[in-house]
Design an enzyme around this catalytic site. Structure first.
Site, PDB file in Angstrom:
ATOM      1  N   THR A 121      -1.054   8.106  -2.605  1.00 52.42           N
ATOM      2  CA  THR A 121      -1.447   9.066  -1.791  1.00 52.42           C
ATOM      3  C   THR A 121      -0.534   9.011  -0.447  1.00 52.42           C
ATOM      4  OG1 THR A 121      -3.221   9.311  -0.173  1.00 52.42           O
ATOM      5  CG2 THR A 121      -3.242   7.425  -1.403  1.00 52.42           C
ATOM      6  N   TYR A 145      -9.514   2.702   0.765  1.00 49.27           N
ATOM      7  CA  TYR A 145      -8.869   3.478  -0.371  1.00 49.27           C
ATOM      8  C   TYR A 145      -7.350   3.430  -0.167  1.00 49.27           C
ATOM      9  CZ  TYR A 145      -7.246   7.771  -2.279  1.00 49.27           C
ATOM     10  OH  TYR A 145      -6.269   8.798  -2.806  1.00 49.27           O
TER      11      TYR A 145
END
Ligand code: UDP
Length: 348
Positions: A121, A145
């Site tokens: 990501t 995350y």
């Protein structure tokens, strides 16, 4: 035709990947615990191992499947992906996103599966500077995350250096939209992403009108912050159609399969269009494609948001020949909305 392992294949991005692979004549083996994914999202004929990546019974079933019909490679999508949840449960994120990735890679090495692709990501970059972000931009995740994905990347790079597998890491920007053929879409409960929420708002609005509800409370979108240093005061993001994310995996997969040497390094690729849009522009686009002028209220900034994120994907294009097919905000909004209407029709 090859047999490919797709973990998280019943989820949002993973299910689009399965349909693309099957459409090109490949066979898919899926590992998914169905915590956020749906079995109905899988193409017919898919074999599903239901459970968590790295769980002993899943590892045993994977070895059994590989012995029966060998895997050509693996795409690892299974992960936890809610930034807000990661702040509350960072350990859960390191277990799922970091440790399970490395355990899976290790098992695939034992099974002699020759290539591995990790879903990562743009959150690994954190607060970005400059115009378009290249893969060599400094990494500094702003959430557990992003940190859990970065640790998976780093672990995988070390792991790749000690073996002969070919490894690629794809860093996605803001994934949105749904399969234009409506075979799958984003069904994840409690989504927090802007385009998904805007599509849900349109559908809630339409349902209210259909039932003749006269409630004074109508579905509303809130803009999180209007005082950012951008042309209209709202944050800029690089929204990428989910089918282009799947297409990027195909392009990288082909280059991994055609490569005859083992690089002993994990190659990192950004996936995005390099054309950022503001929150106001996205909401106006959703109103335009739906014909629903849902109310928009201006709220305070959301903690952890960065001003501008935009992708430089020249490496991916140059090294794999990837070319986006759906780089159009209108199409992204249209397909996201069409999928949301389908979901709503199912639950009427
Ligand atoms: N956003 C917003 N209202 C919402 C949801 C999101 O204004 O209801 C904004 C959010 O603050 C960010 C952008 O939309 O600036 C994209 O947010 P999203 O959660 O979709 O993706 P992120 O970039 O945070 O991963």
């Amino acid at each position: 035709m090859s047999r490919i392992l797709v973990t998280g294949g019943a989820g949002y991005i993973g299910s689009h990947m399965c349909w693309e692979l099957v459409g090109r004549g490949h066979e898919v083996l899926v590992i998914d615990d169905l915590s956020t994914g749906h079995e109905q999202a899988l193409p017919p004929g898919t074999t599903l191992l239901r459970g968590q990546v790295g769980a002993p019974e899943i590892a045993a079933a994977l070895a059994h499947e590989h012995a029966r019909s060998p895997l050509a490679g693996a795409m690892h999508f299974a992960a936890k992906a809610r930034v807000d949840e990661s702040v509350r449960f960072p350990d859960l994120y390191f277990e799922h996103n970091t440790q399970q990735t490395l355990r899976l890679a290790q098992q695939l090495r034992e099974l002699k599966v020759p290539w591995f692709m990790l879903s990562s990501t743009a959150a690994v970059y954190g607060n970005t500077s400059g115009e378009l972000i290249r893969e060599d931009h400094p990494v500094a995740p702003a959430s557990p995350y992003g940190e859990s994905k970065l640790r998976a990347e780093l672990g995988l790079r070390d792991w790749a250096a000690s073996g002969g597998e070919r490894v690629a890491i794809l860093r996605y920007f803001n994934v949105a939209g749904a399969d234009p053929e409506m075979r799958t879409g984003q069904s994840t409960p409690q989504a927090t992403h802007l385009i998904k929420l805007a599509a849900q708002t349109v559908v809630a609005f339409e349902r209210g009108q259909a039932s003749g509800a006269s409630s004074s409370v109508s579905p509303t979108m809130q803009i999180h912050g209007t005082d950012y240093p951008t042309h209209d005061g709202t944050c800029l993001r690089d929204y990428v159609h989910v089918s282009d994310i799947a297409g990027a995996h195909l392009a990288v997969m082909e280059s991994l399969m055609n490569s005859t040497t083992s690089s002993r390094d994990a190659r990192v690729f950004n996936v995005g269009y390099g054309q950022p849009y503001s929150v106001r522009e996205v909401l106006a686009c959703m109103q335009d494609v739906s014909g629903v002028k849902f109310p928009i209220v201006e709220g305070p900034r959301r903690e952890g948001d960065v001003v501008r994120v935009a992708c430089d994907s020249r490496r991916l294009q140059a090294e794999t020949g990837w070319a986006p097919r759906f780089a159009d905000l209108k199409l992204i909004c249209q397909t996201a909305l069409a999928w949301e209407r389908r979901l709503a029709a199912r639950t009427l």
